[in-house]
Design a protein around this motif. Structure first.
Motif, PDB file in Angstrom:
ATOM      1  N   LEU A  73       0.813  -1.213   0.000  1.00 18.62           N
ATOM      2  CA  LEU A  73       0.000   0.000   0.000  1.00 18.62           C
ATOM      3  C   LEU A  73       0.849   1.266   0.000  1.00 18.62           C
ATOM      4  O   LEU A  73       0.592   2.177  -0.795  1.00 18.62           O
ATOM      5  N   PRO A  74       1.871   1.396   0.862  1.00 17.16           N
ATOM      6  CA  PRO A  74       2.706   2.609   0.793  1.00 17.16           C
ATOM      7  C   PRO A  74       3.329   2.815  -0.585  1.00 17.16           C
ATOM      8  O   PRO A  74       3.400   3.946  -1.083  1.00 17.16           O
ATOM      9  N   ALA A  75       3.786   1.717  -1.193  1.00 13.49           N
ATOM     10  CA  ALA A  75       4.391   1.840  -2.522  1.00 13.49           C
ATOM     11  C   ALA A  75       3.355   2.285  -3.552  1.00 13.49           C
ATOM     12  O   ALA A  75       3.645   3.078  -4.452  1.00 13.49           O
ATOM     13  N   GLU A  76       2.119   1.788  -3.414  1.00 17.23           N
ATOM     14  CA  GLU A  76       1.053   2.158  -4.337  1.00 17.23           C
ATOM     15  C   GLU A  76       0.737   3.652  -4.217  1.00 17.23           C
ATOM     16  O   GLU A  76       0.550   4.355  -5.211  1.00 17.23           O
ATOM     17  N   LEU A  77       0.714   4.130  -2.994  1.00 15.05           N
ATOM     18  CA  LEU A  77       0.376   5.524  -2.758  1.00 15.05           C
ATOM     19  C   LEU A  77       1.464   6.485  -3.220  1.00 15.05           C
ATOM     20  O   LEU A  77       1.192   7.647  -3.519  1.00 15.05           O
ATOM     21  N   THR A  78       2.695   6.010  -3.273  1.00 15.36           N
ATOM     22  CA  THR A  78       3.793   6.898  -3.663  1.00 15.36           C
ATOM     23  C   THR A  78       4.182   6.774  -5.132  1.00 15.36           C
ATOM     24  O   THR A  78       4.663   7.740  -5.723  1.00 15.36           O
ATOM     25  N   ALA A  79       3.957   5.595  -5.721  1.00 16.85           N
ATOM     26  CA  ALA A  79       4.455   5.395  -7.089  1.00 16.85           C
ATOM     27  C   ALA A  79       3.428   4.823  -8.046  1.00 16.85           C
ATOM     28  O   ALA A  79       3.711   4.695  -9.233  1.00 16.85           O
ATOM     29  N   GLY A  80       2.235   4.461  -7.562  1.00 17.47           N
ATOM     30  CA  GLY A  80       1.247   3.847  -8.439  1.00 17.47           C
ATOM     31  C   GLY A  80       0.768   4.794  -9.523  1.00 17.47           C
ATOM     32  O   GLY A  80       0.500   5.965  -9.257  1.00 17.47           O
ATOM     33  N   GLN A  81       0.641   4.304 -10.744  1.00 17.48           N
ATOM     34  CA  GLN A  81       0.229   5.130 -11.873  1.00 17.48           C
ATOM     35  C   GLN A  81      -1.149   4.754 -12.402  1.00 17.48           C
ATOM     36  O   GLN A  81      -1.764   5.533 -13.123  1.00 17.48           O
ATOM     37  N   ASP A  82      -1.640   3.566 -12.069  1.00 21.31           N
ATOM     38  CA  ASP A  82      -2.942   3.117 -12.560  1.00 21.31           C
ATOM     39  C   ASP A  82      -4.057   3.709 -11.710  1.00 21.31           C
ATOM     40  O   ASP A  82      -3.884   3.970 -10.519  1.00 21.31           O
ATOM     41  N   ASP A  83      -5.251   3.906 -12.316  1.00 25.44           N
ATOM     42  CA  ASP A  83      -6.317   4.569 -11.573  1.00 25.44           C
ATOM     43  C   ASP A  83      -7.367   3.617 -10.999  1.00 25.44           C
ATOM     44  O   ASP A  83      -8.317   4.082 -10.362  1.00 25.44           O
ATOM     45  N   GLU A  84      -7.216   2.309 -11.203  1.00 24.32           N
ATOM     46  CA  GLU A  84      -8.076   1.343 -10.524  1.00 24.32           C
ATOM     47  C   GLU A  84      -7.292   0.057 -10.300  1.00 24.32           C
ATOM     48  O   GLU A  84      -6.956  -0.652 -11.250  1.00 24.32           O
ATOM     49  N   VAL A  85      -7.016  -0.230  -9.028  1.00 26.49           N
ATOM     50  CA  VAL A  85      -6.141  -1.337  -8.657  1.00 26.49           C
ATOM     51  C   VAL A  85      -6.814  -2.159  -7.565  1.00 26.49           C
ATOM     52  O   VAL A  85      -7.515  -1.607  -6.704  1.00 26.49           O
ATOM     53  N   ALA A  86      -6.592  -3.461  -7.596  1.00 28.37           N
ATOM     54  CA  ALA A  86      -7.052  -4.336  -6.513  1.00 28.37           C
ATOM     55  C   ALA A  86      -5.915  -5.281  -6.141  1.00 28.37           C
ATOM     56  O   ALA A  86      -5.221  -5.811  -7.018  1.00 28.37           O
ATOM     57  N   TRP A  87      -5.738  -5.469  -4.846  1.00 28.69           N
ATOM     58  CA  TRP A  87      -4.713  -6.386  -4.349  1.00 28.69           C
ATOM     59  C   TRP A  87      -5.382  -7.587  -3.682  1.00 28.69           C
ATOM     60  O   TRP A  87      -6.295  -7.430  -2.868  1.00 28.69           O
ATOM     61  N   ARG A  88      -4.920  -8.776  -4.049  1.00 28.75           N
ATOM     62  CA  ARG A  88      -5.329 -10.002  -3.383  1.00 28.75           C
ATOM     63  C   ARG A  88      -4.060 -10.776  -3.044  1.00 28.75           C
ATOM     64  O   ARG A  88      -3.355 -11.258  -3.942  1.00 28.75           O
ATOM     65  N   GLY A  89      -3.742 -10.834  -1.738  1.00 28.44           N
ATOM     66  CA  GLY A  89      -2.457 -11.401  -1.342  1.00 28.44           C
ATOM     67  C   GLY A  89      -1.344 -10.530  -1.876  1.00 28.44           C
ATOM     68  O   GLY A  89      -1.347  -9.308  -1.716  1.00 28.44           O
ATOM     69  N   ASP A  90      -0.399 -11.141  -2.577  1.00 35.82           N
ATOM     70  CA  ASP A  90       0.705 -10.392  -3.186  1.00 35.82           C
ATOM     71  C   ASP A  90       0.472 -10.122  -4.666  1.00 35.82           C
ATOM     72  O   ASP A  90       1.384  -9.701  -5.385  1.00 35.82           O
ATOM     73  N   THR A  91      -0.752 -10.374  -5.134  1.00 35.92           N
ATOM     74  CA  THR A  91      -1.069 -10.195  -6.553  1.00 35.92           C
ATOM     75  C   THR A  91      -1.762  -8.861  -6.781  1.00 35.92           C
ATOM     76  O   THR A  91      -2.752  -8.542  -6.118  1.00 35.92           O
ATOM     77  N   ARG A  92      -1.225  -8.091  -7.708  1.00 39.23           N
ATOM     78  CA  ARG A  92      -1.782  -6.786  -8.056  1.00 39.23           C
ATOM     79  C   ARG A  92      -2.625  -6.919  -9.319  1.00 39.23           C
ATOM     80  O   ARG A  92      -2.150  -7.379 -10.359  1.00 39.23           O
ATOM     81  N   SER A 350      -5.721   4.951 -16.998  1.00 33.98           N
ATOM     82  CA  SER A 350      -5.215   3.614 -17.312  1.00 33.98           C
ATOM     83  C   SER A 350      -6.348   2.646 -17.611  1.00 33.98           C
ATOM     84  O   SER A 350      -6.162   1.660 -18.326  1.00 33.98           O
ATOM     85  N   PHE A 351      -7.545   2.912 -17.087  1.00 35.40           N
ATOM     86  CA  PHE A 351      -8.685   2.030 -17.332  1.00 35.40           C
ATOM     87  C   PHE A 351      -9.010   1.954 -18.822  1.00 35.40           C
ATOM     88  O   PHE A 351      -9.403   0.914 -19.338  1.00 35.40           O
ATOM     89  N   PHE A 352      -8.831   3.064 -19.540  1.00 33.00           N
ATOM     90  CA  PHE A 352      -9.157   3.112 -20.961  1.00 33.00           C
ATOM     91  C   PHE A 352      -7.953   2.808 -21.855  1.00 33.00           C
ATOM     92  O   PHE A 352      -8.055   2.910 -23.069  1.00 33.00           O
ATOM     93  N   ARG A 353      -6.820   2.440 -21.273  1.00 32.73           N
ATOM     94  CA  ARG A 353      -5.589   2.334 -22.049  1.00 32.73           C
ATOM     95  C   ARG A 353      -5.699   1.401 -23.257  1.00 32.73           C
ATOM     96  O   ARG A 353      -5.213   1.753 -24.344  1.00 32.73           O
ATOM     97  N   PRO A 354      -6.314   0.206 -23.145  1.00 36.17           N
ATOM     98  CA  PRO A 354      -6.395  -0.650 -24.337  1.00 36.17           C
ATOM     99  C   PRO A 354      -7.149   0.004 -25.485  1.00 36.17           C
ATOM    100  O   PRO A 354      -6.804  -0.192 -26.656  1.00 36.17           O
TER     101      PRO A 354
END
Length: 490
Positions: A73-92, A350-354
């Motif tokens: 979470l700290p890394a996501e808040l400081t460096a995350g670039q995507d605008d919709e993310v979900a974490w389950r365990g260690d999987t982003r 990032s949600f519309f990137r494709p």
């Protein structure tokens, strides 16, 4: 909070503070994962904020419901670039809008059980009424139509047509969000001796406003028929052996809707409710509909990116989705090039990137401020003038060539929602921040062009007074000239 951040002074680098919305277990990422319905509406709000206030870079993070947060979470808040993310365990996991794969074979399950009973809320108008007609035409034994108002002449004619096809049609008036209404609908089907086979929840209402103007009353007005009504229908039918249970949702919950945060969040709730039911082994499908041609609330609207869908095409999509047994999907017509052109906020999401990556060209100067800065001053002004005229024309509903450079945009029809769209378009196309308040103070197309060119370094922005001040100055100058002429004549 979002409104206060959007009005806050810019920070380092000319940027607003970034807005993070953090939930836990709000999304269902596996067939048996039960989402937390209390947080379900947040996604619709987040997607709307991306469109209304792109400078906030609103980001939705859904944490693991089991609490395995780790150090991400700290890394996501400081460096995350995507605008919709979900974490389950260690999987982003990152949300992306993509086209569904085509199904090579027809759907194996028929939409209508011959002689079955069906409930349609919001069933006396628009898409709900059309759906009821198709159910009757394909062999439904009983169709119960629910709405708060009495049927109008068009609905009465459609009901007579359904009855002529052999269906038993009942109209039950009442507020689906009120206790007892959904149970009464179920009882009406049973009283006729028909097995309840399917439910369509089409009830809805609109009360559009910007997020900054949204209050509890406007939220409740939209949530009651859509979200509360869906929950009442779930409770009334949860012990019934249905073939299918369908909620008519909207693309507003999927991609956002400027001015429709309440509607987007209500539809996000029914999307999650379908996932919630499916995870418990109950039939459920939520369809994020685009606009329907000829019928429904959006029939008279036009949007280049979302062409209207003919009703038979919509029913074919519904039949296929029911046959596939999926729990959620969007059904709409989409023009990716028009989406990028008319909704420039999507180019930064990032949600519309494709979708965006498929149509973005390397020489599209309108989406590359750095390339614009490298142009000679004369060419820069040409590019800015052409793109800005096109954008403003699309927002105001004019042909670009018909727009006056001197007339205040407010005199051409610019309102608060249009001002937000204009601000977002200027930011997306040119990387220039223009306050909504300035747009509503009487700025003209020419003055806005000067502002953009000046900030991109092509020319210094001339200190042009607002149109109202300029007119007053012109009148004063005219009176002075008239007095001078009178003195000479004497």
């Amino acid at each position: 909070v979002a409104a206060e951040l959007a009005a806050a002074p810019v920070g380092a680098g000319g940027r607003l503070p970034r807005l993070w919305l953090v939930t836990r277990g709000a999304r269902s990422l596996a067939p048996d994962e039960v989402p937390d319905l209390a947080q379900a509406g947040v996604r619709g709000l987040a997607r709307t904020l991306v469109l209304e206030h792109p400078a906030l870079r609103t980001t939705l993070i859904d944490l693991d419901p089991e609490g395995h947060d780790g150090a991400y979470l700290p890394a996501e808040l400081t460096a995350g670039q995507d605008d919709e993310v979900a974490w389950r365990g260690d999987t982003r996991r990152v949300a992306r809008l993509t086209r569904a794969a085509a199904r090579p074979h027809p759907a194996p399950r028929p939409m209508v059980r011959p002689g079955g009973g069906y409930i349609v809320t919001g069933g006396l108008s628009g898409v709900g009424l059309y759906t009821a007609g198709r159910l009757a035409a394909e062999g439904a034994g009983c169709v119960v139509l629910n709405a708060r108002s009495a049927p109008d002449p068009q609905a009465l004619a459609a009901i007579e047509h359904m009855r002529a096809s052999g269906a038993h049609v009942l109209v039950v008036r009442g507020d689906i969000a009120e206790p007892g209404t959904a149970e009464h609908l179920v009882a009406q089907v049973a009283a006729g001796g028909y097995p309840l086979s399917g439910v369509v929840h089409s009830a809805m209402t609109l009360d559009d406003c910007l997020v900054a103007d949204l209050d509890a009353d406007r939220l409740n007005r939209v949530w009651r028929p859509k979200a509360a009504g869906a929950w009442r229908l779930h409770r009334a039918t949860r012990d019934t052996a249905l073939d299918w249970w369908v909620c008519y949702s909207s693309i507003a919950s999927l991609i956002g809707g400027a001015g429709q945060a309440n509607y987007a969040s209500a539809n996000a709730f029914v999307d999650s409710l379908a996932e919630w039911r499916a995870a418990r082994g109950l039939p459920a499908l939520s369809v994020n509909w685009g606009g329907w041609a000829q019928i429904g609330r959006a029939r008279d609207l036009t949007h280049d990116a979302f062409p209207m869908m003919p009703p038979p095409e919509g029913m074919a999509a519904l039949a296929e989705l029911i046959g596939r047994g999926v729990r959620g999907a969007a059904a709409m017509r989409l023009d990716p090039e028009a989406l990028v052109r008319t909704v420039p906020e999507t180019t930064r999401s990032s949600f519309f990137r494709p979708i965006v990556d498929a149509v973005r060209s390397a020489d599209d100067l309108g989406t590359d401020p750095q390339a614009l800065r490298a142009l000679p001053p004369e060419r820069l002004r040409e590019v800015v003038a052409e793109r800005l005229r096109e954008r403003i024309g699309q927002i105001l509903g004019y042909r670009g060539a018909d727009l006056s450079r001197r007339t205040a945009l407010t005199r051409l029809g610019l309102d608060s929602l249009m001002a937000v769209k204009t601000k977002n378009a200027v930011l997306a196309d040119f990387g220039v921040v223009v306050a909504v308040a300035r747009l509503l103070q009487g700025i003209s197309l020419g003055e806005l062009e000067d502002r953009i060119v000046g900030e991109l370094g092509g020319e210094p922005e001339p200190q042009t007074p607002p149109p109202a001040v300029a007119r007053a100055q012109a009148r004063a100058q005219a009176r002075l000239s008239a007095r001078t002429q009178q003195r000479r004549n004497r």
